[in-house]
Design an enzyme around this catalytic site. Structure first.
Site, PDB file in Angstrom:
ATOM      1  CB  CYS A   1      -0.959   0.015   1.189  1.00 46.81           C
ATOM      2  SG  CYS A   1      -2.208   1.316   1.033  1.00 46.81           S
TER       3      CYS A   1
ATOM      4  CB  CYS B   1      -3.521   3.486  -4.111  1.00 46.28           C
ATOM      5  SG  CYS B   1      -2.836   4.036  -2.529  1.00 46.28           S
TER       6      CYS B   1
END
Length: 411
Positions: free
Chosen positions: A174, A354
């Site tokens: 991430c 994201c």
């Protein structure tokens, strides 16, 4: 109950054999195992030592005071697909030529097909002084669930001083998370009327704030809105917890700077598990030891019985749960084709996303492919703009999609 193994041990010293062995019971491993079961495979084993299963994308919101930690937690037993054999131990070695996996307890398990999904390792010792400083003196990290609530404690108690947010070089899970917590903190301080008394520094190793230009521009505007000092091509290289000092290196100039902090949110360097990096499955092109995989089929070029998925795969895309959601159907289709003696024809295009939280109830949804081209999945919504509905998607919608969809093999 799990079904019986498909065949007897393949070699002397082998304690068990399974048609498919999945290493890792995290997002990637459980999603693939569930899809394989729904496709009719009966002899699947998941090698996973942990008794707990985390929905890690929620940790950022925990650290920002927007979600309780318990919302991200399930037991591993709850998420293990029915009919899948759970082997509650760690992988310690793999021999793809012999088609065997060695475990930490000394067992040897053989397979017809192997799905490599152990995730990655966080190297807290990779930054001198960081491991010792964590958890006190204003130092925390949302990359550990026990520390995410502490991040929020530090943020809400801060009224003045210097807040430092850092990201290491190399692939990390991430990639937006190191930035998101900075924006959540700054927005909270803004609403409390103390932002002007807090110097906020964001240290990023890349030459831009995001690899996709349209989102990079949006994040630049976000940082300017909060008065955040952004240090590009820079990295945290040392922490002195007792003195509350951090050393920052500018890789473009080689200059070093010592910053005294009151709050430090640090993200550690990350790499493949050591047993992967030391195995024939590792990609020589990866300095971090990630597994070699065809970027389209996710099959190992040298050992076609092996598929890599998720964080452990050396693919030119971000390491996110959204990427896994698109990779899993490809792995399952190509694995099943191989068992039938057919070629791998399913293709992964590098899709990832994201969710970039930019304020306490605002979010951008960055979706893109291998070519860094935007790949929006929600019709009629401009996700390049900050939106409140996107924040609600992250906080409530995506966790439901994860637990009730992905981990069930349905999404």
């Amino acid at each position: 109950m799990p079904t019986a193994p498909s065949s007897s041990p393949a070699a002397s010293g082998v304690s068990a054999h399974h048609q498919v062995v999945v290493i890792g019971g995290g997002t990637a491993g459980i999603t693939v195992a569930a899809r394989l079961r729904r496709a009719g495979l009966r002899d699947i084993a998941v090698l996973e030592p942990s008794e707990t299963h985390w929905y890690q994308p929620l940790w950022t919101l925990v650290g920002g005071g927007q979600a309780p930690l318990r919302a991200a937690l399930r037991t591993e037993a709850e998420v293990m697909p029915p009919g899948v054999r759970w082997l509650r131990e760690s992988a310690a070695a793999v021999d793809p030529a012999a088609r065997t996996v060695g475990t930490a307890s000394g067992r040897t398990i053989s397979y017809d097909r192997l799905v490599l999904a152990p995730g990655l390792s966080l190297d807290w010792d990779g930054i001198p002084g960081l491991a010792q400083a964590l958890g006190h003196g204003g130092v925390s990290s949302n990359y550990r669930p026990d520390l995410a609530p502490l991040t929020w404690d530090f943020i809400r108690r801060m009224k003045s001083g210097t807040a430092l947010f850092t990201m290491p070089s190399g692939p990390v899970k991430c990639g937006g998370a190191p930035q998101k917590i900075a924006y959540l903190a700054a927005d909270y301080w803004r609403k409390r009327g103390v932002l002007g008394r807090i110097r906020t520094i964001l240290v990023l190793p890349e030459p831009a704030m995001f690899k996709v230009p349209v989102f990079s521009k949006a994040l630049e505007e976000t940082a300017r809105r909060y008065g955040i000092e952004v240090r590009l091509q820079s990295e945290l290289t040392q922490v002195d917890g007792a003195a509350r000092q951090a050393e920052i290196v500018d890789h473009a100039t080689g200059e070093k700077e010592t910053v005294r902090y009151d709050l430090l949110h640090a993200v550690p360097p990350q790499h493949a598990p050591r047993w992967v990096a030391d195995s024939p499955l590792a990609d020589p092109a990866s300095p971090f030891g990630y597994a070699k995989a065809d970027r389209a089929t996710l099959q190992h070029p040298d050992f076609p019985e092996v598929f890599s998925i998720g964080d452990v795969a050396n693919l030119p895309t971000s390491k996110t749960g959204a990427a896994i959601r698109k990779q899993a159907p490809v792995v399952v289709a190509n694995l099943r084709a191989g068992l039938r003696g057919r070629p791998a024809t399913a293709r992964y295009d590098g899709y990832t996303s994201c969710p970039l939280v930019t304020a306490r109830h605002k979010m951008l949804l960055a979706e893109f492919d291998y070519d860094l081209e935007p790949a929006p999945s929600i019709p009629f919504i401009d996700t390049t703009k900050e939106r409140t509905d996107m924040w609600f998607l992250k906080r409530y919608g995506l966790p439901q999609l994860y637990f009730k969809g992905m981990l069930k093999g349905l999404a």
